[in-house]
Design a protein around this motif. Structure first.
Motif, PDB file in Angstrom:
ATOM      1  N   THR A 128       2.561   8.588  -2.178  1.00 23.34           N
ATOM      2  CA  THR A 128       1.269   8.144  -2.492  1.00 23.34           C
ATOM      3  C   THR A 128       0.417   8.958  -2.818  1.00 23.34           C
ATOM      4  OG1 THR A 128      -0.564   7.443  -0.842  1.00 23.34           O
ATOM      5  CG2 THR A 128       0.818   9.070  -0.196  1.00 23.34           C
ATOM      6  N   LYS A 145      -1.144  13.518   8.972  1.00 25.13           N
ATOM      7  CA  LYS A 145      -0.708  14.734   9.761  1.00 25.13           C
ATOM      8  C   LYS A 145      -1.671  15.182  10.876  1.00 25.13           C
ATOM      9  CE  LYS A 145       0.052  18.329   6.901  1.00 25.13           C
ATOM     10  NZ  LYS A 145       0.123  19.285   5.856  1.00 25.13           N
ATOM     11  N   PHE A 204       5.850  12.970   2.902  1.00 27.85           N
ATOM     12  CA  PHE A 204       5.125  12.190   1.960  1.00 27.85           C
ATOM     13  C   PHE A 204       5.453  12.819   0.617  1.00 27.85           C
ATOM     14  CE2 PHE A 204       1.779  11.516   5.509  1.00 27.85           C
ATOM     15  CZ  PHE A 204       1.729  10.302   5.172  1.00 27.85           C
ATOM     16  N   LEU A 213      -3.250  20.350   2.012  1.00 24.25           N
ATOM     17  CA  LEU A 213      -2.521  18.966   2.516  1.00 24.25           C
ATOM     18  C   LEU A 213      -1.846  19.383   3.760  1.00 24.25           C
ATOM     19  CD1 LEU A 213      -1.614  17.324  -0.751  1.00 24.25           C
ATOM     20  CD2 LEU A 213      -3.342  16.489   0.583  1.00 24.25           C
ATOM     21  N   THR A 223       4.184  13.184  -3.374  1.00 25.49           N
ATOM     22  CA  THR A 223       2.847  13.030  -4.206  1.00 25.49           C
ATOM     23  C   THR A 223       3.318  13.619  -5.611  1.00 25.49           C
ATOM     24  OG1 THR A 223       2.072  15.350  -3.697  1.00 25.49           O
ATOM     25  CG2 THR A 223       1.451  13.615  -2.256  1.00 25.49           C
ATOM     26  N   ILE A 262      -2.699  10.729   3.844  1.00 27.41           N
ATOM     27  CA  ILE A 262      -1.811  12.183   4.198  1.00 27.41           C
ATOM     28  C   ILE A 262      -2.393  13.029   5.425  1.00 27.41           C
ATOM     29  CG2 ILE A 262      -0.887  14.283   3.414  1.00 27.41           C
ATOM     30  CD1 ILE A 262      -0.559  12.828   0.605  1.00 27.41           C
ATOM     31  N   ARG A 263      -3.681  13.001   5.194  1.00 24.23           N
ATOM     32  CA  ARG A 263      -4.527  13.745   6.228  1.00 24.23           C
ATOM     33  C   ARG A 263      -4.567  13.291   7.586  1.00 24.23           C
ATOM     34  NH1 ARG A 263      -8.439  14.686   1.664  1.00 24.23           N
ATOM     35  NH2 ARG A 263      -7.881  16.723   0.788  1.00 24.23           N
ATOM     36  N   VAL A 310       4.707  17.301   3.274  1.00 25.01           N
ATOM     37  CA  VAL A 310       4.137  16.721   1.894  1.00 25.01           C
ATOM     38  C   VAL A 310       4.857  17.439   0.821  1.00 25.01           C
ATOM     39  CG1 VAL A 310       2.018  16.370   0.920  1.00 25.01           C
ATOM     40  CG2 VAL A 310       2.092  16.575   3.172  1.00 25.01           C
TER      41      VAL A 310
END
Lengths: 301, 224
Positions: free
Chosen positions: B192, B202, B31, B224, B33, B198-199, B209
């Motif tokens: 994103t 995961k 991910f 995260l 961010t 994300i959670r 991340v």
């Protein structure tokens, strides 16, 4: 050759998916069809001009090369005797197939364009003309002139060389200019289609970007434009060619009106020649669009 | 498969980021961010070869992007499925044809069949197949973009805010699709702002991340 034909046919059959990827563009489509049509129309006339000039050069060359004219200027009472002497001399000259004195009516007809009809030629001191028909190899004009000077002092030989050559050269130049016109028309068509293709590519910059992002190669993107412009040029040129041929067909007939311009047209198998123009326009459009497309795609990256 | 080595990128004289390294290997799930304007979209564009790094090396499937031919880049892109933030559709083509576009561009249109129907059903666009992209809602466009990105079963999937306009239920559905593809060995990189996404990811896969901040790429915090 067969490979090229197959490639050409596959181009026309085309890749419908690639074609669909690019939206139709009305303005450039109409511009291309119109340009190709107009250029094909002009090309038909340039071709007709070139062929007519060629025929004219051939005709003048053939007719004038095989004939000569002997002009006898003598007092009226000696005219008949000198004419007869000249005919006898010509009949024994190697290279002369036939010789005959023009009748009064024939000489009147020759003068009619300048003096009008009903010219009293008998009362005028008009020279007697003798038409000489030559064999293929012709005669020796220098030798004939020497003999005429000795036996028929009032005779002047005109073997047409003096004015035949400039006429044939002029007709040859006209034929050449017709060819130049066709080349210029092809180049102008290529230029116009290149511009139209570039306009279409610029208008579709976002479409091209999306196609690139999904992995389309330049050749795939270019194919859509190339096929489209080739078909448009082919269609426009076909219409223009037919219109040009109809226009040529509607020109006054040469044997009715006379003169060079009314002889502009095609004869016999030459009527098939204009049909080369549409495929030629398609080839020009293909090359012009492909070149423009690949160049634009490279520049847009 | 995709590797960025000490990459820097400048635009208009301003350096967006520098000395940035990232490796997308088979089966990896990343991910990305970071605050708006940090350069996330630019970083993604470097990954799929739309932009060229100012310095450093970008390797696409082992080849240096700078050394690749235009056809070479096109071939590499066929192995990368991309969901663009603005979706990037051909507005004159129906949704189904847009989704199948990577297949047709690759000359594989004959392979487009039931897979397309299944995929459209999965993203809930069966009834919109014949519609044009401008007729779709924001969420429908994103779902169609994701379907297009995965239709060729690419080795790498890169998505820029793929769930920005879809509801929670649909975002979970799309995430499930990406997770399933990741389990098949595809590398996934998603930019994103959606922390819930994300959670959720995961909880299903080993996702890494990364945060793009102050011109550097850093591992995100433990939260995260």
């Amino acid at each position: 050759m067969i490979g090229a034909l197959r490639r050409g046919l596959s181009l026309l059959a085309g890749d419908s998916q690639a074609d669909r990827a690019v939206p139709p563009t009305g303005f450039t489509a109409n511009l291309t069809v119109f340009t190709a049509g107009a250029m094909a129309f002009l090309a038909v006339f340039a071709l007709a001009l070139s062929l007519a000039a060629g025929r004219l050069a051939d005709r003048w060359g053939e007719e004038l090369a095989r004939t000569s004219t002997l002009r006898i200027s003598a007092p009226a009472e000696q005219m008949a005797a000198q004419t007869a002497a000249a005919i006898r001399l010509l009949e024994t000259t190697p290279g002369v197939a036939a010789a005959r004195a023009l009748t009064a009516d024939e000489q009147r007809d020759l003068l009619e364009p300048w003096f009008g009809p009903g010219l009293p030629i008998e009362s005028l001191p008009v020279p007697q003309l003798i038409e000489i028909i030559e064999v293929d190899d012709g005669f020796d004009p220098t030798g004939l002139r020497a003999r005429l000077q000795a036996e028929v002092p009032g005779a002047v030989l005109d073997d047409h060389t003096r004015w035949r050559e400039p006429l044939i050269e002029a007709a040859g130049r006209l034929r050449f200019l017709g060819g130049v016109c066709i080349v210029l028309i092809a180049l102008a068509t290529a230029a116009m289609i290149s511009l139209a293709a570039q306009a279409a590519l610029s208008a579709n910059a976002q479409v091209i970007r999306v196609l690139r992002l999904v992995g389309a190669r330049d050749a795939y993107i270019a194919r859509a434009f190339v096929r489209r412009f080739t078909l448009r040029a082919l269609t426009g040129a076909a219409v223009g060619t037919v219109a040009g041929m109809v226009a040529i067909l509607l020109l006054p007939r040469a044997d009715v009106a006379g003169g060079f311009l009314t002889g502009l047209g095609f004869q016999g198998w030459a009527w098939l020649l204009p049909f080369v123009i549409p495929p030629l326009a398609a080839v020009v459009a293909f090359a012009a669009t492909r070149s423009a497309a690949l160049r634009c795609l490279k520049e847009q990256s | 498969m995709i590797e960025l080595r000490n990459v820097a990128y400048s635009y208009g004289g301003a350096e967006l980021f520098s000395d940035l390294s990232l490796s997308l290997t088979p089966g990896s799930f990343h991910f990305l961010t970071g605050p708006s304007g940090a350069g996330k979209t630019t970083l993604l564009k470097l990954c799929y070869g739309e932009l060229t790094a100012t310095s450093g090396d970008v390797l696409l499937f082992g080849e240096d992007k700078r050394q690749m031919t235009r056809d070479g880049v096109a071939m590499a892109r066929r192995r990368i499925g991309v969901v663009h933030q603005d979706c990037q559709f051909l507005d004159h083509l129906p949704v189904a044809e847009n989704i199948a576009l990577p297949m047709t561009a690759a000359g594989r249109q004959s392979e487009v069949g039931d897979d397309l129907n299944d995929l459209m059903a999965w993203v809930g666009l069966t009834n919109q197949a014949a519609q044009l992209p401008p007729q779709l809602s924001g969420g429908e466009r994103q779902r169609a973009a994701l379907a297009r990105a995965v239709i060729t079963s690419p080795d790498v999937i890169i998505a820029d805010e793929p769930t920005g306009n879809v509801d929670w239920e649909m975002s979970q559905r799309l995430l499930t699709l990406l997770v399933e593809l990741n389990k098949m060995g595809k590398a996934v990189l998603i930019a994103t702002h959606d922390l819930n996404l994300i959670r959720a990811a995961k909880a299903q896969v080993q996702a890494r991340v990364l945060r793009l901040r102050n011109r550097k790429l850093q591992a995100a915090g433990a939260d995260l």
